[in-house]
Motif scaffolding. Structure first.
Motif, PDB file in Angstrom:
ATOM      1  N   GLN A  23       0.833  -1.199   0.000  1.00  0.00           N
ATOM      2  CA  GLN A  23       0.000   0.000   0.000  1.00  0.00           C
ATOM      3  C   GLN A  23       0.870   1.252   0.000  1.00  0.00           C
ATOM      4  OE1 GLN A  23       0.041  -2.252   2.623  1.00  0.00           O
ATOM      5  NE2 GLN A  23       1.274  -1.060   4.025  1.00  0.00           N
ATOM      6  N   ASN A  24       0.245   2.368  -0.389  1.00  0.00           N
ATOM      7  CA  ASN A  24       0.927   3.659  -0.312  1.00  0.00           C
ATOM      8  C   ASN A  24       1.074   4.064   1.149  1.00  0.00           C
ATOM      9  OD1 ASN A  24      -1.133   4.070  -2.890  1.00  0.00           O
ATOM     10  ND2 ASN A  24       0.919   4.806  -3.266  1.00  0.00           N
ATOM     11  N   ILE A  26       2.037   7.758   3.471  1.00  0.00           N
ATOM     12  CA  ILE A  26       2.384   9.182   3.509  1.00  0.00           C
ATOM     13  C   ILE A  26       3.531   9.304   4.493  1.00  0.00           C
ATOM     14  CG2 ILE A  26       1.654  11.506   4.128  1.00  0.00           C
ATOM     15  CD1 ILE A  26      -1.226  10.613   3.518  1.00  0.00           C
ATOM     16  N   ILE A  48       4.300  10.693  -0.819  1.00  0.00           N
ATOM     17  CA  ILE A  48       3.528   9.451  -0.821  1.00  0.00           C
ATOM     18  C   ILE A  48       4.398   8.400  -1.490  1.00  0.00           C
ATOM     19  CG2 ILE A  48       1.466   8.289  -1.678  1.00  0.00           C
ATOM     20  CD1 ILE A  48       0.135  11.105  -1.620  1.00  0.00           C
ATOM     21  N   THR A  70      -1.965   4.328   4.137  1.00  0.00           N
ATOM     22  CA  THR A  70      -3.214   4.876   3.614  1.00  0.00           C
ATOM     23  C   THR A  70      -4.312   3.850   3.416  1.00  0.00           C
ATOM     24  OG1 THR A  70      -2.515   4.642   1.318  1.00  0.00           O
ATOM     25  CG2 THR A  70      -1.976   6.715   2.434  1.00  0.00           C
ATOM     26  N   LEU A  74      -6.927   7.404  -1.156  1.00  0.00           N
ATOM     27  CA  LEU A  74      -5.966   8.489  -1.323  1.00  0.00           C
ATOM     28  C   LEU A  74      -6.495   9.530  -2.303  1.00  0.00           C
ATOM     29  CD1 LEU A  74      -3.069   9.268  -0.458  1.00  0.00           C
ATOM     30  CD2 LEU A  74      -2.244   8.046  -2.453  1.00  0.00           C
ATOM     31  N   ASN A  75      -6.310  10.812  -1.979  1.00  0.00           N
ATOM     32  CA  ASN A  75      -6.736  11.898  -2.856  1.00  0.00           C
ATOM     33  C   ASN A  75      -6.028  11.766  -4.199  1.00  0.00           C
ATOM     34  OD1 ASN A  75      -6.871  14.489  -4.185  1.00  0.00           O
ATOM     35  ND2 ASN A  75      -7.531  15.365  -2.242  1.00  0.00           N
ATOM     36  N   ILE A 102      -6.930  14.260   2.427  1.00  0.00           N
ATOM     37  CA  ILE A 102      -5.730  13.655   1.850  1.00  0.00           C
ATOM     38  C   ILE A 102      -5.975  12.158   1.705  1.00  0.00           C
ATOM     39  CG2 ILE A 102      -3.245  13.301   2.112  1.00  0.00           C
ATOM     40  CD1 ILE A 102      -4.194  16.266   1.793  1.00  0.00           C
ATOM     41  N   VAL A 103      -6.534  11.557   2.757  1.00  0.00           N
ATOM     42  CA  VAL A 103      -6.930  10.153   2.753  1.00  0.00           C
ATOM     43  C   VAL A 103      -8.328  10.082   3.367  1.00  0.00           C
ATOM     44  CG1 VAL A 103      -6.443   7.829   3.632  1.00  0.00           C
ATOM     45  CG2 VAL A 103      -4.550   9.358   3.088  1.00  0.00           C
TER      46      VAL A 103
END
Length: 178
Positions: A23-24, A26, A48, A70, A74-75, A102-103
């Protein structure tokens, strides 16, 4: 609080080897300088990390950073691998409060907000635990001034308000999952 958030403190000339995550994440630089792959982050800057691509960390000066997993939501205006500043994402507007997610997923919400002088949020309760990265908050009858680099946590259903004595920006992590 939330198992999706970790704080790291790296001593001068320290690195963390490249690891791959599904996963991503931040990465928020809180103090010092941290290099994420080849991107140099200073205080207040974020990046990110891409999913399924090796990511490593290093510092020559020493640093503290937060890592937020995240898990989706996610934006889409933000791109993995590009440095950004939370404070730079949302402009001030005269007489208004402006916010940007943002999330936003089932487990958490990360929001950046700007408050013009004299604006604020009346006392209310949030549906989950929250962590404030900067701002002025009243919690359970006492006012707290949170400066850049400081954090304040309040519990699910904790009565709180936000006051803007002057213009300020605030980042908020709200855990909404069980």
């Amino acid at each position: 609080m939330c198992e999706n958030v970790s704080y790291f403190s790296l001593a001068r000339d320290t690195d963390i080897s490249h690891e791959t995550y599904a996963q991503n994440k931040i990465i928020l630089a809180l103090s010092g300088e941290v290099i994420v792959n080849d991107a140099l982050l200073h205080d207040g800057e974020c990046i990110i990390t891409p999913a399924n691509i090796p990511v490593g960390f290093r510092t020559s000066t020493g640093c503290v950073y937060a890592e937020i997993i995240t898990e989706g939501g996610l934006n889409m205006k933000l791109n993995a691998g590009e440095i950004f500043s939370l404070a730079g994402l949302v402009p001030y507007q005269s007489g208004r409060i402006v916010n940007m997610d943002i999330v936003n997923n089932d487990a958490m919400k990360v929001v950046v907000m700007t408050f013009d002088e004299g604006t604020g949020l009346t006392e209310h309760a949030a549906p989950g635990d929250a962590l404030i990265f900067e701002g002025v908050i009243g919690y359970e009858g006492k006012e707290h001034h949170i400066k850049a680099g400081e954090n304040f946590m309040f519990a699910k259903n904790g009565r709180h308000y936000v006051k803007a004595k002057g213009k300020f920006k605030m980042a908020l992590l709200l855990t909404t999952g069980e």
